[in-house]
Design a protein around this motif. Structure first.
Motif, PDB file in Angstrom:
ATOM      1  N   SER A 106       0.806  -1.225   0.000  1.00  0.00           N
ATOM      2  CA  SER A 106       0.000   0.000   0.000  1.00  0.00           C
ATOM      3  C   SER A 106       0.840   1.277   0.000  1.00  0.00           C
ATOM      4  N   HIS A 107       2.164   1.156   0.087  1.00  0.00           N
ATOM      5  CA  HIS A 107       3.037   2.328   0.095  1.00  0.00           C
ATOM      6  C   HIS A 107       3.003   3.035  -1.263  1.00  0.00           C
ATOM      7  N   PRO A 108       3.352   4.330  -1.285  1.00  0.00           N
ATOM      8  CA  PRO A 108       3.392   5.033  -2.575  1.00  0.00           C
ATOM      9  C   PRO A 108       4.516   4.463  -3.435  1.00  0.00           C
ATOM     10  N   LYS A 109       4.264   4.439  -4.756  1.00  0.00           N
ATOM     11  CA  LYS A 109       5.267   3.845  -5.633  1.00  0.00           C
ATOM     12  C   LYS A 109       5.201   4.425  -7.032  1.00  0.00           C
ATOM     13  N   ILE A 110       6.313   4.269  -7.724  1.00  0.00           N
ATOM     14  CA  ILE A 110       6.384   4.541  -9.149  1.00  0.00           C
ATOM     15  C   ILE A 110       6.389   3.197  -9.847  1.00  0.00           C
ATOM     16  N   GLU A 111       5.567   3.085 -10.870  1.00  0.00           N
ATOM     17  CA  GLU A 111       5.556   1.868 -11.666  1.00  0.00           C
ATOM     18  C   GLU A 111       6.566   2.003 -12.795  1.00  0.00           C
ATOM     19  N   VAL A 112       7.402   0.993 -12.951  1.00  0.00           N
ATOM     20  CA  VAL A 112       8.329   0.933 -14.080  1.00  0.00           C
ATOM     21  C   VAL A 112       7.675   0.052 -15.133  1.00  0.00           C
ATOM     22  N   HIS A 113       7.533   0.603 -16.331  1.00  0.00           N
ATOM     23  CA  HIS A 113       6.810  -0.116 -17.378  1.00  0.00           C
ATOM     24  C   HIS A 113       7.588  -0.043 -18.689  1.00  0.00           C
ATOM     25  N   ARG A 114       7.868  -1.202 -19.254  1.00  0.00           N
ATOM     26  CA  ARG A 114       8.472  -1.278 -20.590  1.00  0.00           C
ATOM     27  C   ARG A 114       7.425  -1.851 -21.534  1.00  0.00           C
ATOM     28  N   GLN A 115       7.213  -1.146 -22.621  1.00  0.00           N
ATOM     29  CA  GLN A 115       6.189  -1.561 -23.567  1.00  0.00           C
ATOM     30  C   GLN A 115       6.454  -2.954 -24.120  1.00  0.00           C
ATOM     31  N   GLU A 116       7.718  -3.302 -24.323  1.00  0.00           N
ATOM     32  CA  GLU A 116       8.061  -4.586 -24.935  1.00  0.00           C
ATOM     33  C   GLU A 116       7.651  -5.795 -24.090  1.00  0.00           C
ATOM     34  N   THR A 117       7.422  -5.608 -22.778  1.00  0.00           N
ATOM     35  CA  THR A 117       7.025  -6.749 -21.945  1.00  0.00           C
ATOM     36  C   THR A 117       5.583  -7.169 -22.213  1.00  0.00           C
ATOM     37  N   GLY A 118       4.779  -6.240 -22.719  1.00  0.00           N
ATOM     38  CA  GLY A 118       3.386  -6.552 -23.021  1.00  0.00           C
ATOM     39  C   GLY A 118       2.502  -6.697 -21.794  1.00  0.00           C
ATOM     40  N   THR A 134       8.440   5.066 -17.872  1.00  0.00           N
ATOM     41  CA  THR A 134       8.363   4.155 -19.008  1.00  0.00           C
ATOM     42  C   THR A 134       9.345   4.541 -20.102  1.00  0.00           C
ATOM     43  N   ASP A 135       9.644   3.580 -20.965  1.00  0.00           N
ATOM     44  CA  ASP A 135      10.487   3.837 -22.123  1.00  0.00           C
ATOM     45  C   ASP A 135       9.661   4.326 -23.310  1.00  0.00           C
ATOM     46  N   ALA A 136       8.333   4.359 -23.169  1.00  0.00           N
ATOM     47  CA  ALA A 136       7.435   4.790 -24.245  1.00  0.00           C
ATOM     48  C   ALA A 136       6.379   5.744 -23.686  1.00  0.00           C
ATOM     49  N   PRO A 137       6.800   6.949 -23.244  1.00  0.00           N
ATOM     50  CA  PRO A 137       5.866   7.835 -22.549  1.00  0.00           C
ATOM     51  C   PRO A 137       4.658   8.291 -23.353  1.00  0.00           C
ATOM     52  N   GLY A 138       4.745   8.383 -24.658  1.00  0.00           N
ATOM     53  CA  GLY A 138       3.617   8.878 -25.443  1.00  0.00           C
ATOM     54  C   GLY A 138       2.574   7.839 -25.770  1.00  0.00           C
ATOM     55  N   THR A 139       2.742   6.619 -25.305  1.00  0.00           N
ATOM     56  CA  THR A 139       1.852   5.534 -25.725  1.00  0.00           C
ATOM     57  C   THR A 139       0.895   5.048 -24.634  1.00  0.00           C
ATOM     58  N   LEU A 140       1.007   5.588 -23.426  1.00  0.00           N
ATOM     59  CA  LEU A 140       0.198   5.071 -22.319  1.00  0.00           C
ATOM     60  C   LEU A 140      -1.073   5.880 -22.118  1.00  0.00           C
ATOM     61  N   ALA A 141      -2.169   5.176 -21.926  1.00  0.00           N
ATOM     62  CA  ALA A 141      -3.435   5.818 -21.583  1.00  0.00           C
ATOM     63  C   ALA A 141      -3.626   5.668 -20.084  1.00  0.00           C
ATOM     64  N   THR A 142      -3.337   6.718 -19.330  1.00  0.00           N
ATOM     65  CA  THR A 142      -3.418   6.663 -17.876  1.00  0.00           C
ATOM     66  C   THR A 142      -3.692   8.055 -17.330  1.00  0.00           C
ATOM     67  N   ASP A 143      -4.258   8.092 -16.138  1.00  0.00           N
ATOM     68  CA  ASP A 143      -4.493   9.376 -15.482  1.00  0.00           C
ATOM     69  C   ASP A 143      -3.332   9.761 -14.569  1.00  0.00           C
ATOM     70  N   ARG A 144      -2.284   8.934 -14.505  1.00  0.00           N
ATOM     71  CA  ARG A 144      -1.125   9.202 -13.653  1.00  0.00           C
ATOM     72  C   ARG A 144      -0.067   9.963 -14.447  1.00  0.00           C
ATOM     73  N   PRO A 145       0.767  10.715 -13.738  1.00  0.00           N
ATOM     74  CA  PRO A 145       1.890  11.355 -14.428  1.00  0.00           C
ATOM     75  C   PRO A 145       2.779  10.291 -15.075  1.00  0.00           C
ATOM     76  N   VAL A 146       3.284  10.599 -16.261  1.00  0.00           N
ATOM     77  CA  VAL A 146       4.155   9.685 -16.989  1.00  0.00           C
ATOM     78  C   VAL A 146       5.519  10.343 -17.146  1.00  0.00           C
ATOM     79  N   LEU A 147       6.561   9.636 -16.730  1.00  0.00           N
ATOM     80  CA  LEU A 147       7.931  10.133 -16.792  1.00  0.00           C
ATOM     81  C   LEU A 147       8.752   9.200 -17.672  1.00  0.00           C
ATOM     82  N   HIS A 148       9.777   9.748 -18.301  1.00  0.00           N
ATOM     83  CA  HIS A 148      10.641   8.884 -19.106  1.00  0.00           C
ATOM     84  C   HIS A 148      11.541   8.089 -18.179  1.00  0.00           C
TER      85      HIS A 148
END
Length: 166
Positions: A106-118, A134-148
């Protein structure tokens, strides 16, 4: 102590980001510790070493001490894995504890996401995810901030702002 997680699916880049963040935060003068959660049977000891022999003989805890570091190995002996909340007080006080793994915590976290993992975004079901690196910041549909994922300074700034540090 302030706690912040780095979570994501296998091979998403969590360890690399944690390593870069530790360097970034310590360069900024913060004292940082880490907790790494794994689903594998981790063993930091080796067969044949004295400390290994102590554990194999039945010791509940073995402390290994040298002039450079000390480590405490605790055997669960079929007891359940302790929750993160029980482990944090065992750490010496620092400014920030980075948690790698514990993606369902339940702690606050940043999600690390690589598009290639699917893999799907954890953020879709986890309100503790505050942002996505993420390595693909322009491709995510989310309401959270997206960082490279490679912008360690921006990720560090986000974490410190979110925790109210500096």
């Amino acid at each position: 102590m302030k706690v912040y997680g780095i979570a994501g699916w296998k091979n998403s880049g969590k360890t690399g980001l944690v390593e870069r963040l530790v360097t970034e935060f310590t360069t900024r003068g913060l004292r940082v510790s880490t907790i790494k959660h794994t689903h594998h049977r981790a063993d930091l000891d080796r067969p044949g070493k004295d400390s290994y022999r102590h554990r194999e003989a039945g010791a509940q805890e073995v402390m290994v001490v040298s002039g450079a570091r000390w480590a405490l190995l605790h055997e669960l002996r079929d007891a359940p894995e302790p929750p993160l909340e029980d482990l944090l007080p065992r750490l010496s006080p620092v400014d920030l504890v980075l948690i790698e793994g514990y993606k369902s915590g339940s702690h606050p976290k940043i999600e690390v996401h690589r598009q290639e993992t699917g893999q799907p975004l954890l953020a879709d079901t986890d309100p503790g995810v505050r942002a996505i690196a993420t390595d693909a910041p322009g491709t995510l549909a989310t309401d959270r901030p997206v960082l490279h994922l490679d912008d360690t300074e921006a990720i560090a700034d986000f974490v410190l702002r979110d925790l109210g540090i500096r």
